[in-house]
Design a protein around this motif. Structure first.
Motif, PDB file in Angstrom:
ATOM      1  N   LYS A   6       0.839  -1.193   0.000  1.00 38.74           N
ATOM      2  CA  LYS A   6       0.000   0.000   0.000  1.00 38.74           C
ATOM      3  C   LYS A   6       0.878   1.248   0.000  1.00 38.74           C
ATOM      4  O   LYS A   6       0.628   2.194  -0.751  1.00 38.74           O
ATOM      5  CB  LYS A   6      -0.929   0.005   1.213  1.00 38.74           C
ATOM      6  CG  LYS A   6      -1.882   1.171   1.215  1.00 38.74           C
ATOM      7  CD  LYS A   6      -2.835   1.115   2.404  1.00 38.74           C
ATOM      8  CE  LYS A   6      -3.762   2.302   2.377  1.00 38.74           C
ATOM      9  NZ  LYS A   6      -4.679   2.309   3.513  1.00 38.74           N
ATOM     10  N   LYS A   7       1.932   1.256   0.809  1.00 33.71           N
ATOM     11  CA  LYS A   7       2.829   2.412   0.864  1.00 33.71           C
ATOM     12  C   LYS A   7       3.544   2.590  -0.474  1.00 33.71           C
ATOM     13  O   LYS A   7       3.696   3.701  -0.971  1.00 33.71           O
ATOM     14  CB  LYS A   7       3.853   2.239   1.983  1.00 33.71           C
ATOM     15  CG  LYS A   7       4.756   3.439   2.136  1.00 33.71           C
ATOM     16  CD  LYS A   7       5.734   3.284   3.271  1.00 33.71           C
ATOM     17  CE  LYS A   7       6.581   4.536   3.346  1.00 33.71           C
ATOM     18  NZ  LYS A   7       7.675   4.401   4.279  1.00 33.71           N
ATOM     19  N   GLN A   8       3.969   1.493  -1.073  1.00 31.86           N
ATOM     20  CA  GLN A   8       4.656   1.550  -2.365  1.00 31.86           C
ATOM     21  C   GLN A   8       3.709   2.099  -3.438  1.00 31.86           C
ATOM     22  O   GLN A   8       4.112   2.912  -4.269  1.00 31.86           O
ATOM     23  CB  GLN A   8       5.150   0.168  -2.751  1.00 31.86           C
ATOM     24  CG  GLN A   8       6.023   0.162  -3.988  1.00 31.86           C
ATOM     25  CD  GLN A   8       6.600  -1.216  -4.274  1.00 31.86           C
ATOM     26  OE1 GLN A   8       6.232  -2.210  -3.654  1.00 31.86           O
ATOM     27  NE2 GLN A   8       7.490  -1.266  -5.231  1.00 31.86           N
ATOM     28  N   THR A   9       2.466   1.697  -3.432  1.00 34.66           N
ATOM     29  CA  THR A   9       1.484   2.190  -4.394  1.00 34.66           C
ATOM     30  C   THR A   9       1.240   3.682  -4.209  1.00 34.66           C
ATOM     31  O   THR A   9       1.164   4.422  -5.183  1.00 34.66           O
ATOM     32  CB  THR A   9       0.154   1.420  -4.246  1.00 34.66           C
ATOM     33  OG1 THR A   9       0.413   0.031  -4.418  1.00 34.66           O
ATOM     34  CG2 THR A   9      -0.853   1.878  -5.272  1.00 34.66           C
ATOM     35  N   ASN A  13       1.981   6.595  -6.988  1.00 30.94           N
ATOM     36  CA  ASN A  13       0.970   7.564  -7.398  1.00 30.94           C
ATOM     37  C   ASN A  13       1.477   8.992  -7.227  1.00 30.94           C
ATOM     38  O   ASN A  13       1.242   9.847  -8.079  1.00 30.94           O
ATOM     39  CB  ASN A  13      -0.325   7.368  -6.602  1.00 30.94           C
ATOM     40  CG  ASN A  13      -1.062   6.117  -7.001  1.00 30.94           C
ATOM     41  OD1 ASN A  13      -0.860   5.583  -8.078  1.00 30.94           O
ATOM     42  ND2 ASN A  13      -1.910   5.629  -6.114  1.00 30.94           N
ATOM     43  N   LEU A  14       2.170   9.246  -6.131  1.00 26.99           N
ATOM     44  CA  LEU A  14       2.732  10.564  -5.886  1.00 26.99           C
ATOM     45  C   LEU A  14       3.778  10.908  -6.947  1.00 26.99           C
ATOM     46  O   LEU A  14       3.809  12.028  -7.465  1.00 26.99           O
ATOM     47  CB  LEU A  14       3.355  10.621  -4.491  1.00 26.99           C
ATOM     48  CG  LEU A  14       3.935  11.963  -4.067  1.00 26.99           C
ATOM     49  CD1 LEU A  14       2.842  13.027  -4.033  1.00 26.99           C
ATOM     50  CD2 LEU A  14       4.583  11.836  -2.702  1.00 26.99           C
ATOM     51  N   LEU A  15       4.600   9.941  -7.300  1.00 26.07           N
ATOM     52  CA  LEU A  15       5.612  10.146  -8.330  1.00 26.07           C
ATOM     53  C   LEU A  15       4.958  10.454  -9.679  1.00 26.07           C
ATOM     54  O   LEU A  15       5.418  11.344 -10.410  1.00 26.07           O
ATOM     55  CB  LEU A  15       6.510   8.915  -8.440  1.00 26.07           C
ATOM     56  CG  LEU A  15       7.672   9.010  -9.401  1.00 26.07           C
ATOM     57  CD1 LEU A  15       8.614  10.137  -8.989  1.00 26.07           C
ATOM     58  CD2 LEU A  15       8.421   7.688  -9.436  1.00 26.07           C
ATOM     59  N   CYS A  16       3.889   9.767 -10.019  1.00 27.32           N
ATOM     60  CA  CYS A  16       3.169  10.029 -11.275  1.00 27.32           C
ATOM     61  C   CYS A  16       2.572  11.431 -11.286  1.00 27.32           C
ATOM     62  O   CYS A  16       2.636  12.125 -12.294  1.00 27.32           O
ATOM     63  CB  CYS A  16       2.076   8.987 -11.486  1.00 27.32           C
ATOM     64  SG  CYS A  16       2.707   7.364 -11.907  1.00 27.32           S
TER      65      CYS A  16
END
Length: 53
Positions: A6-9, A13-16
């Motif tokens: 969940k943290k990785q996702t 998303n933040l990076l995108c």
């Protein structure tokens, strides 16, 4: 494991989102300062030939 995924996702998303904001600005900067288009060889002769038609 689910907590890690969940943290990785969320980070992905933040990076995108960051990329969506920054990418247009970077492309405008790079085009304006580094991209210097060159005139093709024999361009003036080509324009003279085709403008008289």
């Amino acid at each position: 494991m689910k907590k890690h995924n969940k943290k990785q996702t969320e980070e992905e998303n933040l990076l995108c989102k960051f990329a969506k904001v920054i990418a247009p600005q970077v492309s405008k900067f790079c085009t304006g300062t580094y991209y210097q288009p060159q005139e093709p060889n024999n361009m003036k002769e080509f324009l003279q030939k085709n403008s008289n038609s």
